[in-house]
Design a protein around this motif. Sequence first.
Motif, PDB file in Angstrom:
ATOM      1  N   ALA A 195       0.835  -1.203   0.000  1.00 20.94           N
ATOM      2  CA  ALA A 195       0.000   0.000   0.000  1.00 20.94           C
ATOM      3  C   ALA A 195       0.865   1.246   0.000  1.00 20.94           C
ATOM      4  CB  ALA A 195      -0.912  -0.006   1.220  1.00 20.94           C
ATOM      5  N   THR A 247       2.288   1.617  -3.389  1.00 19.58           N
ATOM      6  CA  THR A 247       1.288   2.154  -4.308  1.00 19.58           C
ATOM      7  C   THR A 247       1.138   3.654  -4.092  1.00 19.58           C
ATOM      8  OG1 THR A 247       0.135   0.094  -3.963  1.00 19.58           O
ATOM      9  CG2 THR A 247      -1.043   1.802  -5.181  1.00 19.58           C
ATOM     10  N   ALA A 248       1.076   4.021  -2.819  1.00 21.39           N
ATOM     11  CA  ALA A 248       0.901   5.436  -2.494  1.00 21.39           C
ATOM     12  C   ALA A 248       2.075   6.245  -3.040  1.00 21.39           C
ATOM     13  CB  ALA A 248       0.790   5.632  -0.994  1.00 21.39           C
ATOM     14  N   LEU A 262       1.803   6.538  -6.720  1.00 22.30           N
ATOM     15  CA  LEU A 262       0.743   7.479  -7.078  1.00 22.30           C
ATOM     16  C   LEU A 262       1.219   8.913  -6.892  1.00 22.30           C
ATOM     17  CD1 LEU A 262      -2.555   5.904  -5.890  1.00 22.30           C
ATOM     18  CD2 LEU A 262      -2.260   7.311  -7.930  1.00 22.30           C
ATOM     19  N   THR A 263       1.926   9.135  -5.771  1.00 23.67           N
ATOM     20  CA  THR A 263       2.415  10.494  -5.514  1.00 23.67           C
ATOM     21  C   THR A 263       3.349  10.925  -6.630  1.00 23.67           C
ATOM     22  OG1 THR A 263       2.356   9.927  -3.194  1.00 23.67           O
ATOM     23  CG2 THR A 263       3.473  11.975  -3.766  1.00 23.67           C
TER      24      THR A 263
END
Lengths: 466, 285
Positions: free
Chosen positions: B9, B12-13, B16-17
């Motif tokens: 997670a 992923t974060a 994404l950032t």
Amino acid sequence: MIRLSRRPAPGPLAHAGTGPPAGSVVPRRIRLISGVTVAALVLLFTVLATTSQSARTGLRIIGHGAGPQVVATAGLYFALSDMDGQIAQVLLLGKDHPERRQAALQLYDRRRGEAGRALFRASALAGDDPAQTRTTQAVLDGMGRYERLATRALQLDEQAGHQAGPPPERVLSIYRDATDLMREELLPQAYNLTLESGTNVRRVHDETRSSLAAGRAVVAVAGVLALGCLAGLQVFLARRFRRVIGPALVVATAIAAMYAFTGFGLPAREAETLLTAKRDGFDTVLSLARARAIGNGMRADQTRYLLDPQRADTYEHTYLDAAQSVLYVEAGNVREYHERMSAAAGPSGFPGFLGAALTERDGEGARAAFLAYVRFQGADATLRALPAQDRHGEAVAVRLASLGEEFDGYDARVLALSERHRAVFERAIAQGEDALADLLFLLPAAMISIAVLVVAGILPRLNEYR
Amino acid sequence: MRGDHGFGAVRTAARLTAFMTRVAVALAVLLAPACGATGPDSVAGKGTLVVGVRPDLPGLGLRLPDGTFEGFDVDVAAYLAAKLGAKVRYVAVLAADREAVLLDGRADLVLATYSITQERKKRVSFAGPYHVSYQDIMVRSGQKGIGNVRDLAGRRICAVAGSNAAERVVEERGVAAELVPATDYDQCLALLKDGALDAITTNDVILAGLAHRAGGGLRLVNARFNEQRTGVGIRKGDLDGCEALNRAITDLYQDGTAARLLHKWFDGTGLDLTSIHIPRFEGCE
């Protein structure tokens, strides 16, 4: 708060109903949506912080660097120009008017002090800009040379003991060197420093405004994304766990929404504030500073015109040139310029530094400055109409005094106008800075509280899988 | 397993950032030109600058038989172009065409004794001035009694077709000089040498170039009336180009190049170079 949302579930836990695989799928989903949400929030706050920071930098450079630099360098020009004007005055007065001579010498000393202080300030504000530093250094060196020449001219003049009017040639030839040094080397450099500050303001203004516009767009995207994720997370949790919405997440959403809206609105307001500071404040202050700088040269050119008959035509033309850059009307010589000026109806519609600054919004102030300028030109016309035999002795001293009054009256009105726009400038900068300070002050608190709230909102759900 | 999920997670974060930061940067890049002032036509940032220079003025801009150009304006143009990081190509431009070559794009810059006036500023922009000159008077070396413009009263001065310098003496200064028409400065020179003229009056650097070409027998009186500010003509509204050129002109004077070039082209012509007049910029707005 957290406990409120932890009411016992009505039935068996969600994963019991959906079969064993859900045991790992649900927490993974929660983590994924939370991750995306956190990423969107991080982006939102990062962009908010960087946008505010760039606005803050822009305001600092314009408000506390280039803006004061314009004031300092314009003051430098004014003081230098008046130093040379006062020397010309002393030489023109000769031995006939000891009090006036003394007053001019005192004013010279005062201007020299002012020039030194302005130069010091300009040099400090120039910071590490190499070209500006070289220029201030060159002006400092030149001032030393100028003073030597001026002192020599004054000594020779005193020895000559001539009556009011042009001094002997040996005085004039030294003064020509002095005034050429001042007008052809020192003054242009001081003037270009002022202009360079104007260039910096324009550049920083444009850069800041485009980064604000870009920041606003990214805030909009990140804000929608973050709020969407937060809402999605809540819906997901509510469905999966059949629970009333968690208050922690609601509060987090509210804070994020508040910042997204502020972050969307703030860049536009800051851009507007910057525009006001530049257009209504800075540009006019710069234009008026240039009008004053050149105007003071006009005053000195009148004295030089009387002082040096050999160069009278040159100084007359320099005067016309200066007058046309302050307030332009087409004219081939000074007499034509005077005629056109005395026929002018009102302050608006003239090109030139003063012309550009005289806008409708200044109303009476603009009109008063304009009329004072026209009166000053009228006084100049009577000076130039003086027959040759009246260009010395009492006649010239009286004329100089009345010209001085007309000029001071005009200059005071321009200064008043300039002060008004300087206030607009400073107010706008302060306003912009206050708005940013409020946002930036609460930003870290908001970020931490949202992080805590999001964790508080999802952690109990994740714990149910332990 | 759970630890792995947690790590996933976070990863992923992070991804994404990174992605969204790229979106942000892309947006900023897309939006910036719309708000900034850098026009595509600015002379700042061009690879090659086409510069209009005079082909007909010795010392300032003169086309040589091999097609190259030489003179003060030509050297200044080369310096400024180098400061702007561009290559330079010269095209000949006569006085009457200076505005046209800028407007129709035949030249990016014009350095061709182009003096800055309010009238011209309505259609083109000016960087600089890069040189301040004066209208001056040239006489035969032995000529006495001409020290300033007033002394031209009753004297025969050359009125060259297309130049208003002589008319300015009569009309603006109110000096009753006698105008002797001539087609160009070469004819003026011949008339002056023959004694059919008492003086030639125009821009001092033009006179200095002529004196140089005449090879002696003539001198400038250094009367220095009617200040002329010679600027770099550019297309109207090119603020970035104008500001970049002004910074280059500041360097031109600060590093001593201006003084060197003035001495190179005008030493021995009678032009007073004891002090170098630093130009006061016109401003780019």
